[in-house]
Write a protein that holds these residues in place. Structure first.
Motif, mmCIF file in Angstrom:
data_model
loop_
_atom_site.group_PDB
_atom_site.id
_atom_site.type_symbol
_atom_site.label_atom_id
_atom_site.label_comp_id
_atom_site.label_asym_id
_atom_site.label_seq_id
_atom_site.Cartn_x
_atom_site.Cartn_y
_atom_site.Cartn_z
ATOM 1 N N LEU A 183 -1.685 -3.581 4.174
ATOM 2 C CA LEU A 183 -1.557 -4.618 5.209
ATOM 3 C C LEU A 183 -1.964 -4.085 6.575
ATOM 4 C CD1 LEU A 183 1.792 -6.307 4.125
ATOM 5 C CD2 LEU A 183 -0.496 -7.308 4.058
ATOM 6 N N ALA A 184 -1.534 -2.871 6.891
ATOM 7 C CA ALA A 184 -1.894 -2.279 8.178
ATOM 8 C C ALA A 184 -3.398 -2.043 8.265
ATOM 9 C CB ALA A 184 -1.142 -0.964 8.381
ATOM 10 N N LEU A 185 -3.985 -1.549 7.193
ATOM 11 C CA LEU A 185 -5.425 -1.318 7.175
ATOM 12 C C LEU A 185 -6.187 -2.635 7.347
ATOM 13 C CD1 LEU A 185 -7.674 0.799 6.734
ATOM 14 C CD2 LEU A 185 -7.587 0.188 4.320
ATOM 15 N N GLY A 186 -5.729 -3.667 6.680
ATOM 16 C CA GLY A 186 -6.364 -4.976 6.820
ATOM 17 C C GLY A 186 -6.229 -5.530 8.228
ATOM 18 N N LYS A 220 15.230 7.814 -11.406
ATOM 19 C CA LYS A 220 14.542 8.484 -10.313
ATOM 20 C C LYS A 220 13.067 8.089 -10.254
ATOM 21 C CE LYS A 220 14.034 13.097 -8.363
ATOM 22 N NZ LYS A 220 14.334 14.511 -8.535
ATOM 23 N N SER A 221 12.405 8.031 -11.407
ATOM 24 C CA SER A 221 10.976 7.693 -11.416
ATOM 25 C C SER A 221 10.749 6.231 -11.028
ATOM 26 C CB SER A 221 10.371 7.969 -12.789
ATOM 27 O OG SER A 221 10.980 7.159 -13.765
ATOM 28 N N ARG A 222 11.655 5.353 -11.438
ATOM 29 C CA ARG A 222 11.510 3.941 -11.067
ATOM 30 C C ARG A 222 11.699 3.764 -9.565
ATOM 31 N NH1 ARG A 222 14.431 -1.206 -13.999
ATOM 32 N NH2 ARG A 222 13.286 -2.772 -12.858
ATOM 33 N N PHE A 223 12.665 4.469 -8.993
ATOM 34 C CA PHE A 223 12.878 4.406 -7.550
ATOM 35 C C PHE A 223 11.664 4.930 -6.804
ATOM 36 C CE2 PHE A 223 14.324 6.474 -3.614
ATOM 37 C CZ PHE A 223 14.843 5.365 -2.957
ATOM 38 N N ARG A 224 11.107 6.051 -7.290
ATOM 39 C CA ARG A 224 9.929 6.643 -6.645
ATOM 40 C C ARG A 224 8.745 5.681 -6.712
ATOM 41 N NH1 ARG A 224 5.748 10.441 -8.887
ATOM 42 N NH2 ARG A 224 6.633 9.600 -10.780
ATOM 43 N N ASN A 225 8.531 5.058 -7.867
ATOM 44 C CA ASN A 225 7.431 4.108 -8.001
ATOM 45 C C ASN A 225 7.624 2.890 -7.108
ATOM 46 O OD1 ASN A 225 6.144 5.733 -9.836
ATOM 47 N ND2 ASN A 225 6.923 4.645 -11.624
ATOM 48 N N THR A 226 8.867 2.445 -6.951
ATOM 49 C CA THR A 226 9.142 1.312 -6.075
ATOM 50 C C THR A 226 8.829 1.661 -4.627
ATOM 51 O OG1 THR A 226 10.886 0.567 -7.570
ATOM 52 C CG2 THR A 226 10.924 -0.312 -5.328
ATOM 53 N N ILE A 254 5.864 -0.020 -2.302
ATOM 54 C CA ILE A 254 6.122 -0.649 -0.999
ATOM 55 C C ILE A 254 5.291 0.036 0.077
ATOM 56 C CG2 ILE A 254 7.879 -1.009 0.778
ATOM 57 C CD1 ILE A 254 9.888 -1.390 -1.552
ATOM 58 N N GLY A 255 5.209 1.354 0.033
ATOM 59 C CA GLY A 255 4.408 2.097 1.006
ATOM 60 C C GLY A 255 2.926 1.762 0.906
ATOM 61 N N ALA A 256 2.420 1.653 -0.317
ATOM 62 C CA ALA A 256 1.009 1.311 -0.503
ATOM 63 C C ALA A 256 0.720 -0.099 -0.008
ATOM 64 C CB ALA A 256 0.627 1.447 -1.975
ATOM 65 N N THR A 257 1.646 -1.024 -0.228
ATOM 66 C CA THR A 257 1.470 -2.394 0.253
ATOM 67 C C THR A 257 1.457 -2.434 1.770
ATOM 68 O OG1 THR A 257 2.562 -3.234 -1.723
ATOM 69 C CG2 THR A 257 2.405 -4.732 0.150
ATOM 70 N N ALA A 258 2.385 -1.709 2.397
ATOM 71 C CA ALA A 258 2.426 -1.665 3.857
ATOM 72 C C ALA A 258 1.155 -1.032 4.416
ATOM 73 C CB ALA A 258 3.662 -0.886 4.315
#
Length: 81
Positions: free
Chosen positions: A20-23, A3-9, A13-17
């Motif tokens: 990118l949007a902010l940039g 569960k924690s690995r899925f949450r971190n993944t 992905i959300g932080a990367t998106a």
């Protein structure tokens, strides 16, 4: 997958998106050169903070006393009669 690995993944992905949007929108509003300047400043500040923190962590580890080792007792098996 735990569960924690899925949450971190998902958070990664959300932080990367979001980055990118902010940039992308930052370039639209501020221009390419200003965004490159901001990115270089933030990257440089991160590198400087990493370098400055690294020696202090090693000093803390060296100053910590080692945990005393406890003797290990073994139990003998008794013969049942």
């Amino acid at each position: 997958m735990t569960k924690s690995r899925f949450r971190n993944t998902v958070l990664g992905i959300g932080a990367t998106a979001a980055a990118l949007a902010l940039g992308y929108f930052g370039v639209q509003q501020l221009g390419r050169n200003n965004m490159l300047t901001i990115a270089a400043t933030v990257g440089g500040a991160g590198a400087i903070s990493y370098v400055l923190q690294k020696p202090s962590e090693q000093k803390q580890r060296a100053s910590e006393p080692e945990a005393p080792t406890a003797p290990i007792k073994t139990q003998r098996k008794r013969n049942k009669s």
